[in-house]
Design an enzyme around this catalytic site. Sequence first.
Site, short mmCIF file in Angstrom:
data_model
loop_
_atom_site.label_atom_id
_atom_site.label_comp_id
_atom_site.label_asym_id
_atom_site.label_seq_id
_atom_site.Cartn_x
_atom_site.Cartn_y
_atom_site.Cartn_z
N GLU A 186 3.41 -15.05 13.50
CA GLU A 186 4.03 -14.64 14.76
C GLU A 186 4.38 -15.83 15.65
OE1 GLU A 186 1.79 -13.49 18.17
OE2 GLU A 186 -0.04 -13.31 17.00
N LYS A 235 -10.72 -9.89 19.90
CA LYS A 235 -11.25 -10.78 20.94
C LYS A 235 -11.95 -9.96 22.02
CE LYS A 235 -8.83 -14.55 21.65
NZ LYS A 235 -7.69 -15.37 22.07
N1 PSU Z 1 -4.81 -11.85 21.30
C1 PSU Z 1 -5.12 -13.12 21.00
N2 PSU Z 1 -4.13 -14.03 20.90
C2 PSU Z 1 -2.81 -13.69 21.08
C3 PSU Z 1 -2.51 -12.34 21.39
C4 PSU Z 1 -3.52 -11.46 21.49
O1 PSU Z 1 -6.27 -13.43 20.83
O2 PSU Z 1 -1.93 -14.54 21.01
C5 PSU Z 1 -1.07 -11.97 21.55
C6 PSU Z 1 -0.52 -11.43 20.21
O3 PSU Z 1 0.84 -11.78 20.10
C7 PSU Z 1 -0.65 -9.93 20.39
C8 PSU Z 1 -0.32 -9.79 21.86
O4 PSU Z 1 0.20 -9.17 19.58
O5 PSU Z 1 -0.94 -10.89 22.49
C9 PSU Z 1 -0.80 -8.48 22.43
O6 PSU Z 1 -0.27 -8.32 23.71
P1 PSU Z 1 -0.46 -6.93 24.46
O7 PSU Z 1 -1.95 -6.86 24.72
O8 PSU Z 1 0.32 -7.07 25.72
O9 PSU Z 1 0.05 -5.87 23.55
#
Ligand code: PSU
Length: 303
Positions: free
Chosen positions: A26, A160
């Site tokens: 990604e 996380k």
């Molecule tokens: N969690 C992490 N590192 C990240 C992300 C999440 O530990 O980089 C990023 C990823 O791209 C994930 C996104 O898909 O955040 C999720 O965002 P949201 O919670 O807004 O859906």
Amino acid sequence: MNKDRLIILPEVADAIAQNKPIVALESTIISHGMPWPRNVETALSVEEAVRSEGAIPATIAIRNGQCLVGLSKDDIEFFGKEKDVWKVSIRDMAYVLSKKLPGATTVAATMRIASMAGVRIFATGGIGGVHRGAETSMDISADLTEMAHTNVAVVSAGVKSILDIGLTLEYLETLGIPVVTVGQDAFPSFYSRSSGYTSPLRIDKPQEIADMLSVKWQMGLQGSVLIANPLPVSQEVEPGLIESYILQALAEADKQGISGKAVTPFLLKYIATHSKGESLEANIALIHHNASLAARIAVAMGW
Ligand code: PSU
Ligand code: MN
């Protein structure tokens, strides 16, 4: 699918045509997850980690109205340096494509584009999930709903603890997404090899994971498998330390009125800045670790 909107790097296109193993990566992690220049170094070295296991990397992003499957070095530099890059989840894709804006793709959007290109496995650091307090905010990442119906397996270092890990595991169960931890019974929480939760499933060998993926998709059981890969022991960050930064980050996000798609990047940045780089080093190490495992699974699949 309009083919003009899906630009596959020649090396990746050849690999697809020849059924060679490919690992999707990604770009949100590059544009919004890490500071420059470590983000660019990491994106490049993670691609090397995939190659050294015998698979082809395909980092995914959106630029000039096109979904890019496989980025050039210049593209990686661009996504690492440029300030105005959109964080693109599923709901943002059509807007960002039609406006020809640059977009870094989240887990959800990366999976969808990987699937359009025919790539079946994807390595990242951490997935989005059910946020703490989601019972009132309803903040649940579109990564989870995407994983319910797109046939791309996701290797992450677990979930996380900025998220509510228990609720995330419940929601994964509701959506029918298998959660497999590699090599241990405990479900990992990104910076730590444990989380206080037992993994719903455990598999120890890449070949056995590849077998499970084949069975799942041959049976028409749509959707992803979350493959949780505990980070190496030497990279673990003390959970009490991380928790104290998370609590500070959550309080600060609340104070500043941070909401919606800005929440996850805000929390990640706060923790990275305040933990004096310790979390960044762990983050980089575990992405390499995940990319290597994803490549081994892709090789075992024999795609
Ligand atoms: N969690 C992490 N590192 C990240 C992300 C999440 O530990 O980089 C990023 C990823 O791209 C994930 C996104 O898909 O955040 C999720 O965002 P949201 O919670 O807004 O859906
Ligand atoms: Mn959200």
